[in-house]
Write an enzyme that holds these catalytic residues in place. Structure first.
Site, short mmCIF file in Angstrom:
data_model
loop_
_atom_site.label_atom_id
_atom_site.label_comp_id
_atom_site.label_asym_id
_atom_site.label_seq_id
_atom_site.Cartn_x
_atom_site.Cartn_y
_atom_site.Cartn_z
N CYS A 1 0.81 -1.23 0.00
CA CYS A 1 0.00 0.00 0.00
C CYS A 1 0.84 1.27 0.00
O CYS A 1 1.91 1.27 0.58
CB CYS A 1 -0.91 0.00 1.23
SG CYS A 1 -2.14 -1.29 1.10
N PRO A 2 0.39 2.30 -0.67
CA PRO A 2 -0.87 2.42 -1.43
C PRO A 2 -0.82 1.80 -2.83
O PRO A 2 -1.84 1.75 -3.50
CB PRO A 2 -1.07 3.94 -1.53
CG PRO A 2 0.33 4.49 -1.49
CD PRO A 2 1.13 3.58 -0.61
N GLY B 1 2.32 1.87 -5.24
CA GLY B 1 3.30 2.36 -6.23
C GLY B 1 4.01 1.22 -6.95
O GLY B 1 4.24 1.29 -8.17
N ASP C 1 -1.12 -6.26 2.38
CA ASP C 1 -0.90 -5.11 3.27
C ASP C 1 -2.20 -4.87 4.03
O ASP C 1 -3.28 -5.07 3.48
CB ASP C 1 -0.55 -3.85 2.43
CG ASP C 1 0.17 -2.78 3.25
OD1 ASP C 1 -0.34 -2.42 4.33
OD2 ASP C 1 1.23 -2.32 2.81
N ASP D 1 -0.58 -10.20 7.22
CA ASP D 1 0.81 -9.93 7.57
C ASP D 1 1.71 -10.54 6.48
O ASP D 1 1.63 -11.74 6.21
CB ASP D 1 1.10 -10.58 8.94
CG ASP D 1 2.53 -10.32 9.40
OD1 ASP D 1 3.36 -9.89 8.58
OD2 ASP D 1 2.80 -10.55 10.60
N ASP E 1 8.46 -4.21 -0.08
CA ASP E 1 8.90 -2.88 0.38
C ASP E 1 8.47 -2.66 1.83
O ASP E 1 8.17 -1.54 2.23
CB ASP E 1 8.27 -1.82 -0.56
CG ASP E 1 8.86 -0.43 -0.39
OD1 ASP E 1 9.99 -0.32 0.13
OD2 ASP E 1 8.20 0.54 -0.79
N LYS F 1 16.04 -1.81 4.45
CA LYS F 1 16.12 -0.49 5.09
C LYS F 1 17.36 -0.52 5.99
O LYS F 1 17.52 -1.46 6.79
CB LYS F 1 14.87 -0.20 5.92
CG LYS F 1 13.56 -0.53 5.20
CD LYS F 1 13.17 0.49 4.16
CE LYS F 1 11.98 -0.01 3.34
NZ LYS F 1 11.60 0.83 2.22
C1 LIG Z 1 7.04 1.95 2.27
S1 LIG Z 1 5.41 1.41 2.31
C2 LIG Z 1 5.22 0.59 0.79
C3 LIG Z 1 5.00 1.51 -0.35
C4 LIG Z 1 4.65 0.78 -1.62
N1 LIG Z 1 5.76 0.00 -2.10
C5 LIG Z 1 4.25 1.74 -2.70
O1 LIG Z 1 4.99 1.86 -3.67
O2 LIG Z 1 3.19 2.36 -2.59
C6 LIG Z 1 5.50 0.07 3.41
C7 LIG Z 1 4.22 -0.69 3.55
O3 LIG Z 1 4.51 -1.90 4.23
C8 LIG Z 1 3.41 -2.26 5.00
N2 LIG Z 1 3.85 -3.23 6.00
C9 LIG Z 1 4.75 -3.08 6.99
N3 LIG Z 1 4.85 -4.23 7.70
C10 LIG Z 1 4.03 -5.11 7.11
C11 LIG Z 1 3.70 -6.46 7.36
N4 LIG Z 1 4.27 -7.14 8.35
N5 LIG Z 1 2.81 -7.07 6.55
C12 LIG Z 1 2.23 -6.40 5.51
N6 LIG Z 1 2.49 -5.11 5.24
C13 LIG Z 1 3.38 -4.48 6.03
C14 LIG Z 1 2.90 -0.94 5.58
O4 LIG Z 1 1.53 -1.04 5.93
C15 LIG Z 1 3.15 0.00 4.40
O5 LIG Z 1 1.98 0.17 3.63
#
Ligand SMILES: C[S@@+](CC[C@H](N)C(=O)[O-])C[C@H]1O[C@@H](n2cnc3c(N)ncnc32)[C@H](O)[C@@H]1O
Length: 367
Positions: free
Chosen positions: A221-222, A224, A240, A260, A277, A306
């Site tokens: 999310c969202p 990209g 997500d 998750d 990501d 990261k």
């Molecule tokens: C940096 S953003 C991703 C942006 C995405 N790649 C984009 O281009 O729009 C990180 C995302 O990872 C999700 N996230 C973090 N830990 C997570 C988990 N354990 N399981 C699923 N989603 C996770 C967060 O909710 C967040 O939306």
């Protein structure tokens, strides 16, 4: 010319220096890295004069994580006379480069250098003409001949040298210029697009980024990254808990799973791409990606690690080595590359491709 000039992201000079020192030493090239914090470049000075050329020729550029470009250079040219800045540059290259294929007059990627870049654009024209008449450059552009680089670090002050076209970044300043697609849900879409440009050769896009492929996006999310996959007519499982952009859901190509990403397991066996990501500790993400690759749940993966604030080169190297070891122990021959992309901030992007597996049950599986 006994120096290797490496362009890098501003603030990552120490990582770039640690990496070149480590990788040069592995090849028995000895020297020392000069680091000026926040300069956007590193100079690796070789003790043996001919080693700079050897390094730039033989150390695969694709193996470098923190360097955007790798150039052999000589001593810094200072105080270029305003009435003739061209002659000292031509003098420095005479007898060093012949019939170069391209000229790039560049600067470090810093705010302070932005003004200087305007000068570089103007300077390129008379310099190119002079380099051509001196036979340092061919009269036409050629992607098969060395690239001549002039790297201005201050007004009247530059490094001059060359890189090899089969072992450098093809991009000006080592930065691919990508246009943000106005209908993409987030700017991080450019990260995945850049990763495709950096890691997948253009002539393999039709085969490896093909329409109809299945992909999984962890931490989507969202959307990209999902957007990039959808644009290439793939079917995407987006994992997500957050909301996905409605425009993506409307395509009918995306299935959103509010789960998750560490627990999600694929429901189909023909997934080609895994992208991830999620903001998490690098070791957790690396282990998860390894699990997917070992189990053959995907064929290629692109993901971000990261980075912590300290020992970032060590952190990345350890994670990549751990992945390589586990894949090997499971009979999987994989190609792993990592790069701090232009669109990456405190992170690096990793690409892993399963070449073949000798695991029982998947014997000699070739892709
Ligand atoms: C940096 S953003 C991703 C942006 C995405 N790649 C984009 O281009 O729009 C990180 C995302 O990872 C999700 N996230 C973090 N830990 C997570 C988990 N354990 N399981 C699923 N989603 C996770 C967060 O909710 C967040 O939306």
């Amino acid at each position: 010319m006994n120096k290797v000039l490496l362009y890098c992201r501003q603030g990552f000079e120490k990582e770039c220096a640690a990496e070149i020192t480590d990788k040069a030493t592995q090849r028995e090239v000895f020297g020392f890295a000069r680091v000026k914090e926040d300069s956007g470049y590193v100079l690796f000075e070789c003790y043996q004069h001919e080693d700079a050329d050897k390094l730039v020729r033989e150390l695969p550029f694709s193996e470098l994580i923190f360097a955007r470009q790798m150039v052999v250079v000589g001593e810094l040219l200072r105080d270029l006379p305003p009435e003739d800045r061209v002659s000292p540059v031509v003098g420095m290259l005479t007898g060093v480069v012949e019939k170069g294929g391209e000229l790039r007059v560049e600067v470090p990627d810093t705010n302070a250098s932005k003004e200087l870049l305007k000068f570089c654009r103007k300077f390129t024209v008379p310099l190119r003409a002079s380099l051509r008449s001196s036979n340092i450059l061919l009269n036409y552009e050629s992607a098969k001949r060395p690239v001549v680089h002039v790297f201005f670090i201050a007004p009247g002050c530059c490094y001059v040298g060359y890189s090899y076209p089969d072992n450098n970044s093809t991009f000006f300043m080592g930065i691919p210029r990508l246009k943000f697609p106005s209908d993409a849900p987030s700017r991080s879409t450019l990260k995945l697009e850049e990763a495709f440009h950096v890691f997948i050769p253009a002539d393999e896009w039709d085969e490896r980024l093909a329409s109809g492929m299945y992909a999984v996006d962890l931490g989507a999310c969202p959307g990209g990254w999902t957007y990039q996959l959808v644009q290439r007519s793939m079917m995407v499982d987006a994992i997500d808990n957050g909301p996905m952009a409605p425009s993506l859901m409307d395509t009918g190509q995306v299935t959103h799973h509010r789960e998750d990403g560490f627990k999600y397991r694929p429901t189909r066996t023909n997934i080609y791409w895994l992208v991830c990501d999620m903001v998490e500790k690098p070791v957790r993400v690396a282990n998860l990606m390894t699990e997917w690759l070992v189990n053959g749940w995907c064929r290629e993966a692109i993901f971000n690690l990261k980075l912590p604030m300290k020992k970032r080169y060590e952190e990345v190297s350890q994670n990549l080595a751990m992945m390589q070891e586990k894949l090997k122990a499971n009979g999987i021959n994989a190609q792993i590359n990592a790069r701090q992309l232009y669109h990456d901030r405190e992170e690096v992007t990793v690409h892993v491709r399963r070449i073949w597996s000798a695991t029982p049950g998947r014997r000699d599986e070739r892709y």
